[in-house]
Design a protein around this motif. Structure first.
Motif, PDB file in Angstrom:
ATOM      1  N   LEU A  29       1.128  -1.233   0.017  1.00  0.00           N
ATOM      2  CA  LEU A  29      -0.309  -0.002  -0.400  1.00  0.00           C
ATOM      3  C   LEU A  29       0.935   1.102  -0.273  1.00  0.00           C
ATOM      4  CD1 LEU A  29      -2.274   1.727   0.156  1.00  0.00           C
ATOM      5  CD2 LEU A  29      -2.217   1.079   2.340  1.00  0.00           C
ATOM      6  N   MET A  30       1.776   0.734   0.671  1.00  0.00           N
ATOM      7  CA  MET A  30       3.231   2.073   0.938  1.00  0.00           C
ATOM      8  C   MET A  30       3.725   2.222  -0.448  1.00  0.00           C
ATOM      9  SD  MET A  30       2.347   4.193   3.915  1.00  0.00           S
ATOM     10  CE  MET A  30       3.270   4.898   4.094  1.00  0.00           C
ATOM     11  N   ALA A  31       4.088   1.343  -1.115  1.00  0.00           N
ATOM     12  CA  ALA A  31       4.671   1.411  -2.496  1.00  0.00           C
ATOM     13  C   ALA A  31       3.446   2.359  -3.114  1.00  0.00           C
ATOM     14  CB  ALA A  31       4.631   0.176  -3.024  1.00  0.00           C
ATOM     15  N   GLU A  32       2.426   1.853  -3.487  1.00  0.00           N
ATOM     16  CA  GLU A  32       0.890   2.357  -4.248  1.00  0.00           C
ATOM     17  C   GLU A  32       1.231   3.887  -3.923  1.00  0.00           C
ATOM     18  OE1 GLU A  32      -1.091   1.496  -7.205  1.00  0.00           O
ATOM     19  OE2 GLU A  32      -0.313   0.745  -6.830  1.00  0.00           O
ATOM     20  N   ILE A  33       1.539   4.557  -2.814  1.00  0.00           N
ATOM     21  CA  ILE A  33       0.602   5.597  -2.863  1.00  0.00           C
ATOM     22  C   ILE A  33       1.464   6.832  -2.905  1.00  0.00           C
ATOM     23  CG2 ILE A  33       0.721   7.554  -1.082  1.00  0.00           C
ATOM     24  CD1 ILE A  33      -0.548   5.172   1.213  1.00  0.00           C
ATOM     25  N   LYS A  34       3.479   5.584  -2.527  1.00  0.00           N
ATOM     26  CA  LYS A  34       4.194   6.636  -3.158  1.00  0.00           C
ATOM     27  C   LYS A  34       4.357   6.442  -4.771  1.00  0.00           C
ATOM     28  CE  LYS A  34       8.810   8.251  -2.269  1.00  0.00           C
ATOM     29  NZ  LYS A  34       8.754   8.916  -1.585  1.00  0.00           N
ATOM     30  N   GLN A  35       3.835   6.031  -4.938  1.00  0.00           N
ATOM     31  CA  GLN A  35       3.934   5.447  -7.022  1.00  0.00           C
ATOM     32  C   GLN A  35       3.054   6.966  -7.264  1.00  0.00           C
ATOM     33  OE1 GLN A  35       5.933   4.190  -8.963  1.00  0.00           O
ATOM     34  NE2 GLN A  35       5.293   5.604 -10.438  1.00  0.00           N
ATOM     35  N   LYS A  36       2.208   6.753  -6.658  1.00  0.00           N
ATOM     36  CA  LYS A  36       0.480   7.801  -7.262  1.00  0.00           C
ATOM     37  C   LYS A  36       1.359   9.431  -6.977  1.00  0.00           C
ATOM     38  CE  LYS A  36      -3.675   8.369  -8.296  1.00  0.00           C
ATOM     39  NZ  LYS A  36      -4.090   8.116  -9.631  1.00  0.00           N
ATOM     40  N   GLU A  37       2.030   9.158  -6.013  1.00  0.00           N
ATOM     41  CA  GLU A  37       2.955  10.489  -5.768  1.00  0.00           C
ATOM     42  C   GLU A  37       3.960  11.282  -6.671  1.00  0.00           C
ATOM     43  OE1 GLU A  37       2.149  11.486  -0.928  1.00  0.00           O
ATOM     44  OE2 GLU A  37       3.956  10.169  -0.788  1.00  0.00           O
ATOM     45  N   ILE A  38       4.399  10.135  -7.285  1.00  0.00           N
ATOM     46  CA  ILE A  38       5.875  10.625  -7.879  1.00  0.00           C
ATOM     47  C   ILE A  38       4.966  10.511  -9.463  1.00  0.00           C
ATOM     48  CG2 ILE A  38       7.408   9.384  -9.150  1.00  0.00           C
ATOM     49  CD1 ILE A  38       8.130   7.852  -6.664  1.00  0.00           C
ATOM     50  N   ASP A  39       3.916   9.841  -9.607  1.00  0.00           N
ATOM     51  CA  ASP A  39       3.352  10.587 -11.284  1.00  0.00           C
ATOM     52  C   ASP A  39       2.698  11.483 -11.117  1.00  0.00           C
ATOM     53  OD1 ASP A  39       4.007   7.731 -11.945  1.00  0.00           O
ATOM     54  OD2 ASP A  39       2.100   6.380 -11.409  1.00  0.00           O
ATOM     55  N   SER A  40       1.460  12.203 -10.205  1.00  0.00           N
ATOM     56  CA  SER A  40       1.326  13.146  -9.821  1.00  0.00           C
ATOM     57  C   SER A  40       1.885  14.300  -9.181  1.00  0.00           C
ATOM     58  CB  SER A  40       0.008  12.744  -9.276  1.00  0.00           C
ATOM     59  OG  SER A  40       0.373  12.845  -7.903  1.00  0.00           O
ATOM     60  N   ARG A  41       3.134  14.552  -9.223  1.00  0.00           N
ATOM     61  CA  ARG A  41       4.533  15.188  -8.577  1.00  0.00           C
ATOM     62  C   ARG A  41       3.868  15.988  -7.636  1.00  0.00           C
ATOM     63  NH1 ARG A  41       6.991  16.853 -14.418  1.00  0.00           N
ATOM     64  NH2 ARG A  41       8.341  14.878 -15.038  1.00  0.00           N
ATOM     65  N   GLU A  42       3.000  15.275  -6.533  1.00  0.00           N
ATOM     66  CA  GLU A  42       1.859  16.107  -5.040  1.00  0.00           C
ATOM     67  C   GLU A  42       2.057  15.323  -4.558  1.00  0.00           C
ATOM     68  OE1 GLU A  42      -2.333  16.422  -6.783  1.00  0.00           O
ATOM     69  OE2 GLU A  42      -0.828  17.528  -7.239  1.00  0.00           O
ATOM     70  N   THR A  43       2.073  15.242  -3.523  1.00  0.00           N
ATOM     71  CA  THR A  43       1.618  14.738  -2.150  1.00  0.00           C
ATOM     72  C   THR A  43      -0.252  14.494  -1.718  1.00  0.00           C
ATOM     73  OG1 THR A  43       3.691  15.414  -0.562  1.00  0.00           O
ATOM     74  CG2 THR A  43       2.351  14.478  -0.275  1.00  0.00           C
TER      75      THR A  43
END
Length: 147
Positions: A29-43
């Motif tokens: 789950l944390m990896a998926e959240i981190k990936q989503k943040e990287i893709d969207s370039r926002e927290t």
């Protein structure tokens, strides 16, 4: 405490308890959240994290169903364990009465009269029920009410 902080804390607790299944799910789950943040370039805020968790729960349900059809109950059970861990971080589900009240109010607020207005109703409802109700079922209910 933000949802991301809670997840991090739960991950540490799972490490301390040596609960490998829970730890694996939380890391995923944390990896998926981190990936989503990287893709969207926002927290991601709590709503964004809830959307990620909701998507992951839906994926796990689909996979569990497919594993059961293929006769792989062991893999289906593993998916269901992951669903249980993920659902701990979702808000309480809406009761049918609460959902009906929100639907009626959204239809009234948007002035929806037919199927062409379904997008307006969904746009009003989605922020209110994200993670608290199955959007597929909500869509079916809206279609029935607008038809």
């Amino acid at each position: 405490m933000s949802l991301k902080d809670q997840l991090s804390e739960q991950q540490k607790n799972a490490m301390r308890a040596k609960d490998k299944a829970r730890l694996g799910t939380l890391r995923m789950l944390m990896a998926e959240i981190k990936q989503k943040e990287i893709d969207s370039r926002e927290t991601l805020d709590d709503d964004g994290i809830i959307a990620v968790i909701t998507k992951m729960v839906k994926q796990r349900k689909d996979a569990a169903g497919q594993f059961e059809q293929a006769g792989r109950q062991d893999l289906a059970d593993n998916e269901r364990r992951e669903i249980t861990v993920l659902q701990e971080f979702l808000p309480q589900p809406l009761t049918q009465d609460e959902l009906d009240a929100l639907l009626i109010r959204a239809i009234a607020d948007t002035g929806a009269t037919g199927m062409q207005d379904m997008g307006k109703v969904m746009a009003v409802l989605k922020p209110q029920i994200q993670g608290r109700a199955d959007m597929g079922k909500v869509s079916a209910i809206i279609k029935a009410k607008l038809a």
